[in-house]
Design a protein around this motif. Structure first.
Motif, PDB file in Angstrom:
ATOM      1  N   LYS A  97       0.822  -1.201   0.000  1.00 49.48           N
ATOM      2  CA  LYS A  97       0.000   0.000   0.000  1.00 49.48           C
ATOM      3  C   LYS A  97       0.864   1.262   0.000  1.00 49.48           C
ATOM      4  N   ILE A  98       1.943   1.194   0.752  1.00 47.72           N
ATOM      5  CA  ILE A  98       2.813   2.368   0.817  1.00 47.72           C
ATOM      6  C   ILE A  98       3.479   2.620  -0.528  1.00 47.72           C
ATOM      7  N   ALA A  99       3.996   1.584  -1.160  1.00 46.12           N
ATOM      8  CA  ALA A  99       4.636   1.737  -2.470  1.00 46.12           C
ATOM      9  C   ALA A  99       3.645   2.261  -3.494  1.00 46.12           C
ATOM     10  N   HIS A 100       2.416   1.732  -3.461  1.00 43.92           N
ATOM     11  CA  HIS A 100       1.378   2.189  -4.391  1.00 43.92           C
ATOM     12  C   HIS A 100       1.060   3.664  -4.146  1.00 43.92           C
ATOM     13  N   ALA A 101       0.948   4.049  -2.886  1.00 44.38           N
ATOM     14  CA  ALA A 101       0.663   5.446  -2.554  1.00 44.38           C
ATOM     15  C   ALA A 101       1.781   6.359  -3.035  1.00 44.38           C
ATOM     16  N   MET A 102       3.037   5.913  -2.860  1.00 42.63           N
ATOM     17  CA  MET A 102       4.168   6.731  -3.308  1.00 42.63           C
ATOM     18  C   MET A 102       4.163   6.920  -4.818  1.00 42.63           C
ATOM     19  N   GLU A 103       3.653   5.923  -5.533  1.00 36.73           N
ATOM     20  CA  GLU A 103       3.641   5.993  -6.994  1.00 36.73           C
ATOM     21  C   GLU A 103       2.428   6.717  -7.548  1.00 36.73           C
ATOM     22  N   THR A 104       1.318   6.741  -6.821  1.00 34.37           N
ATOM     23  CA  THR A 104       0.073   7.237  -7.404  1.00 34.37           C
ATOM     24  C   THR A 104      -0.535   8.468  -6.736  1.00 34.37           C
ATOM     25  N   LYS A 105      -0.339   8.655  -5.460  1.00 34.26           N
ATOM     26  CA  LYS A 105      -0.982   9.780  -4.769  1.00 34.26           C
ATOM     27  C   LYS A 105      -0.219  11.073  -4.997  1.00 34.26           C
ATOM     28  N   PRO A 106      -0.949  12.190  -5.076  1.00 30.46           N
ATOM     29  CA  PRO A 106      -0.246  13.466  -5.154  1.00 30.46           C
ATOM     30  C   PRO A 106       0.508  13.716  -3.845  1.00 30.46           C
ATOM     31  N   ARG A 107       1.617  14.404  -3.945  1.00 32.89           N
ATOM     32  CA  ARG A 107       2.425  14.671  -2.754  1.00 32.89           C
ATOM     33  C   ARG A 107       1.689  15.655  -1.831  1.00 32.89           C
ATOM     34  N   THR A 108       1.630  15.323  -0.570  1.00 33.83           N
ATOM     35  CA  THR A 108       0.940  16.140   0.418  1.00 33.83           C
ATOM     36  C   THR A 108       1.819  17.320   0.829  1.00 33.83           C
ATOM     37  N   PRO A 109       1.275  18.547   0.778  1.00 34.48           N
ATOM     38  CA  PRO A 109       2.056  19.703   1.219  1.00 34.48           C
ATOM     39  C   PRO A 109       2.267  19.670   2.738  1.00 34.48           C
ATOM     40  N   VAL A 110       3.470  19.990   3.156  1.00 33.73           N
ATOM     41  CA  VAL A 110       3.819  20.053   4.569  1.00 33.73           C
ATOM     42  C   VAL A 110       4.503  21.386   4.843  1.00 33.73           C
ATOM     43  N   ILE A 111       4.058  22.011   5.920  1.00 32.63           N
ATOM     44  CA  ILE A 111       4.700  23.221   6.436  1.00 32.63           C
ATOM     45  C   ILE A 111       5.315  22.820   7.777  1.00 32.63           C
ATOM     46  N   TRP A 112       6.615  23.032   7.922  1.00 27.47           N
ATOM     47  CA  TRP A 112       7.343  22.632   9.134  1.00 27.47           C
ATOM     48  C   TRP A 112       7.828  23.907   9.814  1.00 27.47           C
ATOM     49  N   LEU A 113       7.302  24.187  10.994  1.00 26.96           N
ATOM     50  CA  LEU A 113       7.674  25.384  11.740  1.00 26.96           C
ATOM     51  C   LEU A 113       8.593  25.050  12.909  1.00 26.96           C
ATOM     52  N   HIS A 114       9.396  26.050  13.293  1.00 23.07           N
ATOM     53  CA  HIS A 114      10.355  25.900  14.389  1.00 23.07           C
ATOM     54  C   HIS A 114      10.115  26.983  15.428  1.00 23.07           C
ATOM     55  N   GLY A 115       9.796  26.567  16.656  1.00 24.26           N
ATOM     56  CA  GLY A 115       9.643  27.502  17.768  1.00 24.26           C
ATOM     57  C   GLY A 115      10.880  27.448  18.643  1.00 24.26           C
ATOM     58  N   LEU A 116      10.670  27.480  19.968  1.00 25.34           N
ATOM     59  CA  LEU A 116      11.788  27.344  20.906  1.00 25.34           C
ATOM     60  C   LEU A 116      12.233  25.894  20.902  1.00 25.34           C
ATOM     61  N   GLU A 117      13.396  25.630  20.366  1.00 22.45           N
ATOM     62  CA  GLU A 117      13.889  24.254  20.217  1.00 22.45           C
ATOM     63  C   GLU A 117      15.361  24.272  19.868  1.00 22.45           C
ATOM     64  N   CYS A 118      15.937  23.086  19.724  1.00 19.72           N
ATOM     65  CA  CYS A 118      17.364  22.984  19.415  1.00 19.72           C
ATOM     66  C   CYS A 118      17.631  22.336  18.054  1.00 19.72           C
ATOM     67  N   THR A 119      16.621  22.044  17.293  1.00 20.18           N
ATOM     68  CA  THR A 119      16.642  21.374  15.983  1.00 20.18           C
ATOM     69  C   THR A 119      16.985  19.890  16.054  1.00 20.18           C
ATOM     70  N   CYS A 120      16.974  19.284  17.249  1.00 21.47           N
ATOM     71  CA  CYS A 120      17.304  17.861  17.313  1.00 21.47           C
ATOM     72  C   CYS A 120      16.241  17.011  16.620  1.00 21.47           C
ATOM     73  N   CYS A 121      15.005  17.497  16.532  1.00 17.53           N
ATOM     74  CA  CYS A 121      13.959  16.737  15.825  1.00 17.53           C
ATOM     75  C   CYS A 121      14.278  16.671  14.332  1.00 17.53           C
ATOM     76  N   SER A 122      14.670  17.799  13.761  1.00 12.82           N
ATOM     77  CA  SER A 122      15.071  17.817  12.344  1.00 12.82           C
ATOM     78  C   SER A 122      16.288  16.940  12.123  1.00 12.82           C
ATOM     79  N   GLU A 123      17.257  17.027  13.032  1.00  7.96           N
ATOM     80  CA  GLU A 123      18.452  16.198  12.937  1.00  7.96           C
ATOM     81  C   GLU A 123      18.083  14.720  12.945  1.00  7.96           C
TER      82      GLU A 123
END
Length: 175
Positions: free
Chosen positions: A1-27
């Motif tokens: 299902k995941i492979a099929h979704a990657m091949e057929t579904k439109p890419r979902t827009p994501v907005i990633w915001l950063h507040g008070l943090e150290c960027t370890c989540c992004s890392e």
């Protein structure tokens, strides 16, 4: 299902915001082994705004944010790393020339769902520890009208992060 979704579904827009943090989540996220972060970013989602990872900066970056909010109203995912400070009208964390608190509320308003990455966004973490002069708070205390998926940890496990996004995009629902 995941492979099929990657091949057929439109890419979902994501907005990633950063507040008070150290960027370890992004890392952590960029080090995922399964699925690979590159596969998630290049094949499953459209990371339309992330001021840490995007090439644009300043006015160009903020224009990309505004365009994504308008173009995909109600159909984008908001990912939040870090937390908002409430004291002094949020002036302890400025993003794009505005308090992060204001930016968070504005972007969350038309998001389909919100992901709280890490202990900071999920529970407040060290920024919210006493005496907490900034009045840092977890995002669920500010955003109360949207489904919020908490992915705690400091940092959260990389494969859990990419897995949450993969699940949301593949099945078009919350985990």
């Amino acid at each position: 299902k995941i492979a099929h979704a990657m091949e057929t579904k439109p890419r979902t827009p994501v907005i990633w915001l950063h507040g008070l943090e150290c960027t370890c989540c992004s890392e952590s996220f960029i080090r995922s082994g399964h699925p690979l972060a590159k596969d998630v970013i290049l094949s499953m989602i459209s990371l339309d705004y992330d001021d840490l990872l995007m090439a644009a900066a300043g006015h160009q970056a903020e224009a990309a944010l505004e365009e994504t909010i308008k173009k995909y109203k109600g159909n984008y995912i908001l990912a939040v790393e870090g937390n908002p400070p409430l004291n002094e009208d949020g002036m302890f964390c400025i993003s794009g020339g505005k308090p992060f608190l204001d930016k968070l509320k504005k972007v969350a308003k038309d998001a389909k769902a919100v992901i709280a990455w890490g202990a900071c966004a999920s529970y407040g973490c060290v920024q919210a520890a006493a005496p907490n002069p900034t009045q840092a708070t977890p995002i669920h205390k500010v955003i109360t009208d949207k489904p919020i998926i908490k992915v705690p940890g400091c940092p959260p496990i990389a494969e859990v992060m990419t897995g949450v996004i993969t699940y949301m995009v593949t099945f078009d629902k919350m985990p």
